[in-house]
Each structure stands twice: as C-alpha cells, then as structure tokens.
Design an enzyme around this catalytic site. Structure first.
Site, PDB file in Angstrom:
ATOM      1  N   ARG A 244       0.867  -1.177   0.000  1.00  0.00           N
ATOM      2  CA  ARG A 244       0.000   0.000   0.000  1.00  0.00           C
ATOM      3  C   ARG A 244       0.906   1.231   0.000  1.00  0.00           C
ATOM      4  O   ARG A 244       1.974   1.217   0.631  1.00  0.00           O
ATOM      5  CB  ARG A 244      -0.895   0.035   1.255  1.00  0.00           C
ATOM      6  CG  ARG A 244      -2.038  -0.976   1.243  1.00  0.00           C
ATOM      7  CD  ARG A 244      -3.105  -0.654   0.202  1.00  0.00           C
ATOM      8  NE  ARG A 244      -4.184  -1.618   0.197  1.00  0.00           N
ATOM      9  CZ  ARG A 244      -4.245  -2.713  -0.576  1.00  0.00           C
ATOM     10  NH1 ARG A 244      -3.269  -2.984  -1.418  1.00  0.00           N
ATOM     11  NH2 ARG A 244      -5.281  -3.520  -0.522  1.00  0.00           N
ATOM     12  N   GLU A 273      -4.207   7.408  -5.066  1.00  0.00           N
ATOM     13  CA  GLU A 273      -4.159   6.694  -6.346  1.00  0.00           C
ATOM     14  C   GLU A 273      -5.304   7.188  -7.210  1.00  0.00           C
ATOM     15  O   GLU A 273      -6.451   7.136  -6.754  1.00  0.00           O
ATOM     16  CB  GLU A 273      -4.307   5.182  -6.123  1.00  0.00           C
ATOM     17  CG  GLU A 273      -3.062   4.556  -5.560  1.00  0.00           C
ATOM     18  CD  GLU A 273      -3.233   3.076  -5.222  1.00  0.00           C
ATOM     19  OE1 GLU A 273      -4.273   2.494  -5.570  1.00  0.00           O
ATOM     20  OE2 GLU A 273      -2.328   2.518  -4.602  1.00  0.00           O
ATOM     21  N   HIS A 292      -1.734   0.071  -9.603  1.00  0.00           N
ATOM     22  CA  HIS A 292      -2.310  -0.885  -8.642  1.00  0.00           C
ATOM     23  C   HIS A 292      -2.912  -2.097  -9.379  1.00  0.00           C
ATOM     24  O   HIS A 292      -4.128  -2.314  -9.340  1.00  0.00           O
ATOM     25  CB  HIS A 292      -3.356  -0.198  -7.756  1.00  0.00           C
ATOM     26  CG  HIS A 292      -3.612  -0.941  -6.475  1.00  0.00           C
ATOM     27  ND1 HIS A 292      -3.924  -0.329  -5.300  1.00  0.00           N
ATOM     28  CD2 HIS A 292      -3.602  -2.269  -6.191  1.00  0.00           C
ATOM     29  CE1 HIS A 292      -4.109  -1.228  -4.343  1.00  0.00           C
ATOM     30  NE2 HIS A 292      -3.912  -2.430  -4.873  1.00  0.00           N
TER      31      HIS A 292
HETATM   32  O1  LIG Z   1      -5.370  -7.813  -2.888  1.00  0.00           O
HETATM   33  C1  LIG Z   1      -5.085  -6.648  -2.634  1.00  0.00           C
HETATM   34  O2  LIG Z   1      -5.383  -6.114  -1.557  1.00  0.00           O
HETATM   35  C2  LIG Z   1      -4.354  -5.865  -3.628  1.00  0.00           C
HETATM   36  O3  LIG Z   1      -4.207  -4.683  -3.465  1.00  0.00           O
HETATM   37  C3  LIG Z   1      -3.760  -6.541  -4.824  1.00  0.00           C
HETATM   38  O4  LIG Z   1      -2.967  -5.645  -5.544  1.00  0.00           O
END
Ligand SMILES: O=C(O)C(=O)CO
Length: 328
Positions: A244, A273, A292
């Site tokens: 993250r 984002e 992402h």
């Molecule tokens: O599975 C998740 O939480 C993701 O962010 C995959 O990129």
C-alpha cells in the site's frame, strides 16, 4: 436490478473505476439480487432491510457506522483482494457482521507484479522503451546500463502468501533472499525458498540490493519506510512497493530518489491513487509506476468473484465461511 426473491447484495456500482467487473454481473445475478449503492441511497427504506451482504470491489463501497446502521439484515462483508485496510474491523465486529476476503486468488498475480517491477526497475525497461521508441533516437548508447538481478540480494518485508510466492520466484533468479516478518516462517518453509530471516529491519535494509514491500498496511506499518530507513539502504538499491502507498513516506522517497540516496523505485501503489498529474514523483526517470495492478488478471479477478460468492452463500446458509477474516 435482479431477481427480487434472491438475497439482496449491495455493490458499489456497475461502471466506472470502482464498479464491479461487467463480465461478472451475470454470474452474480444467478445468486443475488444486486442493489447498487446509488439505488440504496435513493431509497434506503425500501432496500436497507433487503441487503444481507456487501460485495466490496476496488475498496468500494466504503463501510461506515451510518451504512452499517441502515442495513439491519446484513450478515457479511465480502471484500475482493487480500488487503483489509479499507475496513474498520472493530466497528464491523460491533455490528455482529462477518468479513471475508480472497487471499489465494491474488497471491500469484501480485507476486508476478512484484517481480515484473523488480526486473523493470533493475533493467530500466520503461526508460529503455522510451529510448527505443523515441522519434529522435538515432543510436543506442553503449553506456546505458542497469543492475544485475541474478545473484543479487532481495530483502523482502512481509512473508505472507504474496511474500512467499515472491521468494519462490526470486529463487529461480538465483537471488539471495532475506526477509523480515512479524513471525518467522518454519525452517522447512525457509529452506524451500532459500530465505534467511532478518529479525532486524535495519539489517535487511543495509544488506539488500532490492527491498520489496509485501506487507499489509496497519497502524504499525504506516510509513515503515521513511527518511531514516531509506538512508540505511545501499545507494545502488531499488525499493519496490506492491503493498500500500502509505507504507512509504512518499516525500522522503522523492528526496532519496532525487539526491541519489537510493538508485530507483518501482511502485504499484501510491497515495493517493492515482497521484495528481503534477506530482513530482511522476517527473522522475528513476521510478517505475503501475496503476495498482497486483490482482489485475482475468483469471484472478474471476477467482476473486467466485470466492466472494462462496463466502456470501456460506454465510447466508449458516455454513463455515471460506476465507473468513477473524475479527478481534
Ligand atoms: O489484494 C489486494 O489487496 C491488492 O491490493 C492486490 O494488488
């Protein structure tokens, strides 16, 4: 927008960046009466009591006290992906609602993105593409070089299912793998991927050529990598983040990339984002950014949807819930 006799499931919407996959709508409607957030907000008294589950896709819809308070029949929040940082688990537990996520579906594709970013940053693939495709390029410079991956040391922060899959891939690249995690893996698991546990994060940062963040965002891991941590890394090192954005202090990273404290970075996640279009990180050459895309494969997204359906159906039928998240 569905069969009124089927259980009501709240979804964020069907279009736009936070809508559910359009390809999945037909499958979901075989089991559920899908109610969009907009429909619910326009007529809470009609839809509120019908909603037995919330289907979270791309972190939406957002769950807060007001929403939970207006869904008296809610049994489960089923959230696509592995990360749970968008959910207030304590609040949800107070409403007696269960939570499930989809960890298995995302681990391989997210590990692939981790390796893709590592390779792209090491070998300057994006810069290389720009050079090779620029209209004014006449010769290829022989001084244009990147970092060797084979034999390099990878420092993995986080050794959950995604971290472990990355270690498997790194082994095939003959990398030395160090890892830092809340709990140490079993010896046979470490041996299977040739990973060495580093109790000290500082030690891992100092010894690694590539530092890869594959850890969940919690109050404890927020800004885990800041100015001090970056200064411990080798000046030739590359930071990769597939967890993250908030795991990294972005201002400190920006400065480290500009002043040569570290060599480069590759980020699948940022905050916010997407980054504002005038954000200084977007102007750097020693950075690779992706939007992402950890779980963004057709196969993973379908498996995520199927896993969420299974969890919701199990919960509504009073059965053990696959991938239930334990709420403390
Ligand atoms: O599975 C998740 O939480 C993701 O962010 C995959 O990129």
């Amino acid at each position: 927008m569905g069969d009124q006799d089927l259980p009501g499931v709240l979804v964020s919407g069907l279009e736009g960046s936070y809508g559910i996959c359009e390809d999945h709508v037909g499958d979901l409607q075989k089991h559920f009466n899908l109610i969009t957030l907009q429909e619910f907000l326009e007529n809470k008294t009609q839809f509120g009591p019908k909603i037995q589950a919330v289907y979270i896709w791309g972190g939406r819809p957002a769950i807060d006290q007001e929403l939970l308070g207006s869904l008296p029949s809610l049994k489960i929040i089923a959230s696509a992906g592995v990360g749970l940082d968008h959910l207030d688990l304590k609040l949800i537990a107070r409403f007696g609602v269960k939570v499930a996520n989809t960890p298995q579906a995302v681990s391989n594709p997210t590990a692939d993105v981790g390796m893709a970013l590592l390779l792209a940053a090491a070998r300057r693939v994006v810069e290389g593409h720009m050079l090779a495709s620029a209209p004014d390029t006449e010769t290829f410079s022989t001084n244009w070089m990147g970092q060797e991956v084979t034999g390099a040391t990878l420092g993995l922060i986080g050794m959950g299912s995604i971290g472990y899959k990355i270690a498997q891939r790194a082994k095939a690249f003959e990398m030395k793998v160090l890892y830092h995690n809340r709990r140490r893996r079993k010896l046979e698991e470490e041996e299977a991927v040739g990973a060495t546990y580093c109790e000290s994060l500082d030690d891992l940062l100092q010894r690694s050529d590539f530092v890869l963040l594959a850890v969940s965002l919690t109050p404890q891991t927020q800004r885990l990598i800041g100015k001090r941590e970056l200064s411990l890394m080798k000046p030739t090192a590359i930071l990769i983040n597939i967890g993250r954005g908030l795991l990294v202090d972005q201002d400190a990273l920006m400065e480290a990339l500009q002043t040569g404290v570290i060599k480069g970075a590759a980020l699948d996640v940022t905050y916010p984002e997407p980054l504002p279009r005038d954000h200084p990180l977007l102007k750097l050459r020693n950075i690779v950014l992706t939007p992402h895309i950890g779980s963004a494969t057709h196969q993973a997204r379908r498996q995520m949807m199927e896993n969420l359906v299974e969890s919701i159906l199990a919960s509504l039928n009073g059965l053990p819930i696959p991938n239930e998240v334990l709420l403390k």
